[in-house]
Design an enzyme around this catalytic site. Structure first.
Site, PDB file in Angstrom:
ATOM      1  N   THR A 150      -7.069  -1.822   3.091  1.00 52.42           N
ATOM      2  CA  THR A 150      -6.171  -1.506   4.203  1.00 52.42           C
ATOM      3  C   THR A 150      -6.837  -0.500   5.117  1.00 52.42           C
ATOM      4  OG1 THR A 150      -3.916  -0.800   4.788  1.00 52.42           O
ATOM      5  CG2 THR A 150      -4.985   0.344   2.953  1.00 52.42           C
ATOM      6  N   CYS A 151      -6.338  -0.398   6.368  1.00 49.63           N
ATOM      7  CA  CYS A 151      -6.826   0.569   7.360  1.00 49.63           C
ATOM      8  C   CYS A 151      -5.647   0.910   8.265  1.00 49.63           C
ATOM      9  CB  CYS A 151      -8.013   0.028   8.125  1.00 49.63           C
ATOM     10  SG  CYS A 151      -7.684  -1.453   9.108  1.00 49.63           S
ATOM     11  N   ARG A 152      -5.914   1.215   9.524  1.00 50.44           N
ATOM     12  CA  ARG A 152      -4.807   1.536  10.401  1.00 50.44           C
ATOM     13  C   ARG A 152      -4.178   0.280  11.022  1.00 50.44           C
ATOM     14  NH1 ARG A 152      -3.087   2.333  15.464  1.00 50.44           N
ATOM     15  NH2 ARG A 152      -4.966   1.384  16.303  1.00 50.44           N
ATOM     16  N   SER A 176      -1.976  -3.737   7.762  1.00 46.54           N
ATOM     17  CA  SER A 176      -2.322  -2.356   7.419  1.00 46.54           C
ATOM     18  C   SER A 176      -1.188  -1.363   7.740  1.00 46.54           C
ATOM     19  CB  SER A 176      -3.623  -1.971   8.111  1.00 46.54           C
ATOM     20  OG  SER A 176      -4.697  -2.741   7.609  1.00 46.54           O
TER      21      SER A 176
END
Length: 239
Positions: free
Chosen positions: A199-201, A227
């Protein structure tokens, strides 16, 4: 009366002698005689031929054999000075020029290209909010956030997530299990693991992380494309 005797030339051999023939001119003088007297008077005119012996002088032909003298001139032997060709061979050995080639050996880390993709499967694998929420509740996934540590503090992080910044991902995978655990505080993911989620932003950096991991054999990694943005939109809790 004039009697002309032709010159007789007798030619014998090579010498020719001209013998003159004596010509006797017998002139009968009858000046004092008249025609009448001449008619009755017979004058016996005796022609006295002059016997001119023809003298043939045999002039012997003298053949003088002139011996032909063949003078053999000895060929003058001219001794020519032999042409001397002088070939100068230099026996000087030129020292070989030593060229030192500097070889720079660059060690490039060998990257093993995985053939982990299965036929008929669409990659990368993905997971949505509901599936992720359920797996987290059961403790069935390892959720790895690839954002920077300062972002986690500023915006919060998803529950039960761990942090491995994107710019350290490739080098971190090269570490041993112990080194990885000591540095990041959680077990090192393995290519055969099926429970790893990234996951990230907003979903952009998880795609970049996949491009690093997939050649290393991490085809089972799943991406949470929504995300943080999608998590918050669905009312998911943050830490």
């Amino acid at each position: 009366m004039t009697t002309t005797t032709t010159n007789i030339a007798t030619t014998t051999g090579t010498a020719s002698t001209n013998i003159p023939t004596t010509t006797t001119n017998i002139d009968t003088m009858a000046d004092d005689m008249t025609s009448k007297d001449m008619a009755t008077t017979t004058t016996n005119i005796r022609t006295t031929p002059t016997n001119i012996p023809t003298t043939i002088t045999n002039i012997p032909t003298t053949t003088t054999n002139i011996p032909t003298t063949t003078t053999t001139m000895p060929a003058k032997s001219v001794a020519l000075s032999p042409t001397t060709t002088t070939t100068t061979t230099s026996n000087r050995i030129m020292p070989a020029k030593s060229t030192t080639t500097s070889t720079t050996t660059t060690t490039i880390p060998t990257t093993t290209t995985s053939t982990c993709r299965k036929p008929g499967v669409e990659y990368p694998l993905s997971i949505n909010y509901g599936e992720l929420r359920d797996a987290l509740d059961r403790g069935a996934v390892m959720l790895v956030d690839v954002r920077q540590p300062w972002e986690l503090k500023q915006t919060g992080r998803l529950p039960w997530s761990v942090n491995l910044p994107l710019d350290q991902l490739e080098s971190a995978i090269q570490l041993s299990e112990n080194e990885f655990m000591e540095k990041y505080g959680f077990p090192k993911p393995e290519p055969e693991d099926t429970n790893v989620v990234l996951t990230c932003r907003s979903g952009r950096r998880v795609r970049m992380a996949w491009n690093i991991l997939e050649p290393l054999g991490y085809c089972n990694v799943r991406l949470y494309f929504g995300s943080l943005v999608d998590w918050k939109a669905n009312g998911g809790p943050l830490l």
